[in-house]
Scaffold this motif. Structure first.
Motif, PDB file in Angstrom:
ATOM      1  N   UNK A 146       0.794  -1.180  -0.344  1.00 26.60           N
ATOM      2  CA  UNK A 146       0.279   0.136  -0.004  1.00 26.60           C
ATOM      3  C   UNK A 146       0.679   1.155   0.147  1.00 26.60           C
ATOM      4  N   UNK A 147       0.594   2.017  -1.026  1.00 21.36           N
ATOM      5  CA  UNK A 147       1.813   2.786  -1.047  1.00 21.36           C
ATOM      6  C   UNK A 147       0.842   4.870  -1.296  1.00 21.36           C
ATOM      7  N   UNK A 148       1.047   6.133  -0.851  1.00 20.91           N
ATOM      8  CA  UNK A 148       0.975   6.616  -1.861  1.00 20.91           C
ATOM      9  C   UNK A 148       1.215   6.868  -3.029  1.00 20.91           C
ATOM     10  N   UNK A 149       0.937   7.367  -4.322  1.00 19.16           N
ATOM     11  CA  UNK A 149       0.482   7.531  -5.108  1.00 19.16           C
ATOM     12  C   UNK A 149       0.628   9.313  -5.605  1.00 19.16           C
ATOM     13  N   UNK A 150       2.285   9.965  -5.945  1.00 22.08           N
ATOM     14  CA  UNK A 150       2.061  11.394  -6.309  1.00 22.08           C
ATOM     15  C   UNK A 150       1.641  11.879  -7.744  1.00 22.08           C
ATOM     16  N   UNK A 193       2.524  11.875 -10.730  1.00 19.62           N
ATOM     17  CA  UNK A 193       3.265  12.411 -11.339  1.00 19.62           C
ATOM     18  C   UNK A 193       2.535  13.149 -12.978  1.00 19.62           C
ATOM     19  N   UNK A 194       1.827  12.361 -13.796  1.00 20.05           N
ATOM     20  CA  UNK A 194       1.958  12.440 -14.933  1.00 20.05           C
ATOM     21  C   UNK A 194       1.137  13.394 -15.017  1.00 20.05           C
ATOM     22  N   UNK A 195       0.048  13.967 -14.099  1.00 14.82           N
ATOM     23  CA  UNK A 195      -1.529  14.635 -13.586  1.00 14.82           C
ATOM     24  C   UNK A 195      -0.765  16.260 -13.037  1.00 14.82           C
ATOM     25  N   UNK A 196       0.342  15.855 -12.560  1.00  6.59           N
ATOM     26  CA  UNK A 196       1.541  16.955 -12.353  1.00  6.59           C
ATOM     27  C   UNK A 196       1.598  18.035 -13.257  1.00  6.59           C
ATOM     28  N   UNK A 197       2.714  17.261 -14.411  1.00  5.84           N
ATOM     29  CA  UNK A 197       2.649  17.685 -15.194  1.00  5.84           C
ATOM     30  C   UNK A 197       1.403  18.510 -16.509  1.00  5.84           C
ATOM     31  N   UNK A 198       0.266  17.193 -16.496  1.00 10.32           N
ATOM     32  CA  UNK A 198      -0.345  17.990 -16.794  1.00 10.32           C
ATOM     33  C   UNK A 198      -0.639  19.626 -16.553  1.00 10.32           C
ATOM     34  N   UNK A 199      -1.406  19.494 -14.877  1.00  9.76           N
ATOM     35  CA  UNK A 199      -1.403  20.663 -14.373  1.00  9.76           C
ATOM     36  C   UNK A 199      -0.464  21.506 -14.690  1.00  9.76           C
ATOM     37  N   UNK A 200       0.343  21.793 -14.716  1.00 13.32           N
ATOM     38  CA  UNK A 200       1.773  22.361 -14.994  1.00 13.32           C
ATOM     39  C   UNK A 200       1.781  23.296 -16.423  1.00 13.32           C
ATOM     40  N   UNK A 201       1.594  22.694 -17.121  1.00 12.11           N
ATOM     41  CA  UNK A 201       1.331  22.815 -19.020  1.00 12.11           C
ATOM     42  C   UNK A 201      -0.385  23.774 -19.069  1.00 12.11           C
ATOM     43  N   UNK A 202      -0.936  22.128 -18.235  1.00 10.20           N
ATOM     44  CA  UNK A 202      -2.307  24.103 -18.147  1.00 10.20           C
ATOM     45  C   UNK A 202      -2.292  25.205 -17.785  1.00 10.20           C
ATOM     46  N   UNK A 203      -1.639  25.295 -16.142  1.00  7.41           N
ATOM     47  CA  UNK A 203      -1.378  26.978 -15.736  1.00  7.41           C
ATOM     48  C   UNK A 203      -0.713  27.419 -16.906  1.00  7.41           C
ATOM     49  N   UNK A 253      -3.377  35.460 -18.451  1.00 11.29           N
ATOM     50  CA  UNK A 253      -3.505  35.814 -17.286  1.00 11.29           C
ATOM     51  C   UNK A 253      -1.793  35.364 -16.226  1.00 11.29           C
ATOM     52  N   UNK A 254      -2.143  35.767 -15.200  1.00 16.46           N
ATOM     53  CA  UNK A 254      -0.859  35.744 -14.487  1.00 16.46           C
ATOM     54  C   UNK A 254      -1.018  35.327 -12.949  1.00 16.46           C
ATOM     55  N   UNK A 255      -1.167  34.180 -13.334  1.00 18.72           N
ATOM     56  CA  UNK A 255      -1.519  33.181 -11.933  1.00 18.72           C
ATOM     57  C   UNK A 255       0.035  32.930 -10.853  1.00 18.72           C
ATOM     58  N   UNK A 256      -0.157  33.826  -9.608  1.00 16.97           N
ATOM     59  CA  UNK A 256       1.316  33.349  -8.697  1.00 16.97           C
ATOM     60  C   UNK A 256       0.732  31.612  -7.681  1.00 16.97           C
ATOM     61  N   UNK A 257       1.855  32.497  -6.490  1.00 17.77           N
ATOM     62  CA  UNK A 257       1.233  31.262  -5.114  1.00 17.77           C
ATOM     63  C   UNK A 257       2.509  30.214  -6.205  1.00 17.77           C
ATOM     64  N   UNK A 258       1.875  29.401  -4.631  1.00 19.20           N
ATOM     65  CA  UNK A 258       1.938  27.866  -4.799  1.00 19.20           C
ATOM     66  C   UNK A 258       1.028  27.064  -5.171  1.00 19.20           C
ATOM     67  N   UNK A 259       0.225  25.932  -6.087  1.00 18.18           N
ATOM     68  CA  UNK A 259      -0.613  25.211  -6.624  1.00 18.18           C
ATOM     69  C   UNK A 259      -0.086  23.497  -5.454  1.00 18.18           C
ATOM     70  N   UNK A 260      -0.330  22.999  -4.524  1.00 17.17           N
ATOM     71  CA  UNK A 260      -0.668  21.748  -3.934  1.00 17.17           C
ATOM     72  C   UNK A 260      -1.349  20.487  -4.478  1.00 17.17           C
ATOM     73  N   UNK A 261      -0.176  20.165  -4.870  1.00 12.48           N
ATOM     74  CA  UNK A 261      -1.222  18.148  -6.260  1.00 12.48           C
ATOM     75  C   UNK A 261      -1.984  17.755  -5.291  1.00 12.48           C
ATOM     76  N   UNK A 262      -3.437  17.171  -5.152  1.00 13.22           N
ATOM     77  CA  UNK A 262      -3.460  16.202  -3.758  1.00 13.22           C
ATOM     78  C   UNK A 262      -2.484  14.633  -4.856  1.00 13.22           C
ATOM     79  N   UNK A 263      -2.004  14.199  -3.908  1.00 14.76           N
ATOM     80  CA  UNK A 263      -1.853  12.053  -4.131  1.00 14.76           C
ATOM     81  C   UNK A 263      -3.469  11.868  -4.020  1.00 14.76           C
ATOM     82  N   UNK A 264      -3.223  10.384  -4.209  1.00 16.13           N
ATOM     83  CA  UNK A 264      -3.689   9.561  -3.388  1.00 16.13           C
ATOM     84  C   UNK A 264      -3.197   8.421  -3.424  1.00 16.13           C
ATOM     85  N   UNK A 265      -4.170   7.613  -3.038  1.00 14.67           N
ATOM     86  CA  UNK A 265      -4.065   6.367  -1.772  1.00 14.67           C
ATOM     87  C   UNK A 265      -3.912   5.216  -2.709  1.00 14.67           C
TER      88      UNK A 265
END
Length: 338
Positions: free
Chosen positions: A293-297, A299-309, A317-329
């Motif tokens: 049992x493990x926590x999945x980061x 990662x592929x969706x993390x990259x997709x999210x970065x591209x969309x921003x 648009x000029x978004x700023x700050x930190x987006x914390x992408x959720x993990x899954x168990x």
């Protein structure tokens, strides 16, 4: 017969059929606001009638964009980089954007060279990929186009950073163990110098406190991100607290080492001791005995999210700050026997 290359339809042909200037035709095809709706419809009908295919280079010259993105990483060979890059590349390809990938290999001189090279190629924006989800010096002041940081946090709070939610991931792991009625939960992780390790410990203590529990062994065991450390630390933990009934591990390599030692000591997994890893690295998680049992980061969706921003930034648009992408168990036999 189809047209020969020398007879290919040009923007001039479209403009002539639509009865407008070449400039107006280009604006209509590129959806510029200066063109009246009726004129745009006429141009688009002419383009469809002639099967006009806009030239990508010409379109870039007209719009001021090359539809090319620079992807700059410090560790292309690391196991975290590839899935993040795949996610970003897929999102960019869906928008018909090209990618220029550069690996600085952690070298500042090489990094500056690649930034200059990519800017000379007139990329529309940058995605900066970190290698440890930690804070890194901002590069934005040297880059005059939009920048998004992924799997790292820029030191400049006005930048936009997309990172894995390590505290949230740890919460998923510990709450899962608590839900299984485990009361003596230990923690074995990597070096304390890693922010990810410290953030997970913060969440661990918070969840245990919410349920009136304390950490087995009294303190987290910090060490290496390795199976060897997992094997050694598991013996240390059980020597300190023989009542341990669960171990939350900082990565899947450590968790695999812990499982080896527990099995050697005659402990049943998960009946006597449940184990949760981190990262969902298939090479370890699926092949561990029993599977982890493990926590999945994610990662592929993390990259997709970065591209969309980055798309948002390119649209003004000029978004700023930190987006914390959720993990899954991901639940397997190390906590839930079948």
């Amino acid at each position: 017969m189809g047209r020969r290359r020398s007879d290919a339809v040009t923007l001039s042909d479209v403009a002539r059929l639509a009865g407008v200037s070449i400039s107006t035709a280009s604006k209509a095809i590129n959806a510029r606001d200066e063109v009246a709706p009726a004129t745009r419809d006429r141009v688009l009908r002419a383009a469809a009638e002639l099967s006009f295919q806009p030239n990508a280079l010409a379109r870039g010259l007209i719009s001021g964009r090359t539809r090319t993105i620079g992807l700059l990483t410090d560790e292309l060979g690391g196991r975290f980089a590839i899935p993040i890059l795949l996610g970003a590349e897929n999102a960019l390809a869906n928008e018909q954007m090209s990618v220029l990938l550069c690996d600085a290999r952690g070298d500042a001189i090489r990094r500056r060279h690649y930034i200059s090279t990519l800017l000379a190629r007139q990329v529309d924006g940058f995605i900066i990929l970190g290698d440890d989800n930690d804070i890194r010096p901002s590069l934005t002041r040297d880059i005059p186009v939009p920048v998004v940081y992924v799997y790292c946090e820029s030191s400049d709070p006005t930048d936009l950073s997309v990172i894995a939610d390590d505290e949230g991931g740890a919460r998923l792991a510990v709450e899962h163990l608590v839900s299984l009625q485990r009361k003596h939960i230990g923690h074995i992780t990597g070096p304390q110098t890693y922010r990810a390790a410290r953030d997970r410990v913060t969440a661990l203590h918070r969840v245990l406190g919410e349920h009136g529990l304390t950490l087995a062994g009294g303190a987290p065991l910090y060490g290496e991100w390795s199976q060897r450390w997992g094997r050694h630390a598991a013996r240390m933990l059980l020597a300190t607290d023989p009542d341990v009934d669960a171990v939350f591990c900082g990565n899947d390599q450590i968790a695999t080492g812990v499982a080896d030692t527990l099995t050697d000591m005659g402990k049943r997994i998960p009946e006597d001791v449940a184990i949760v890893g981190y990262d969902n690295w298939e090479e370890f998680a699926a092949d561990c005995r029993p599977p982890l049992t493990t926590v999945d980061l994610d990662l592929e969706r993390l990259g997709t999210t970065a591209a969309r921003y980055l798309f948002d930034a390119l649209d003004g648009q000029r978004p700023s700050g930190v987006i914390r992408h959720p993990c899954r168990l991901v639940v397997r036999e190390s906590t839930s026997p079948r």
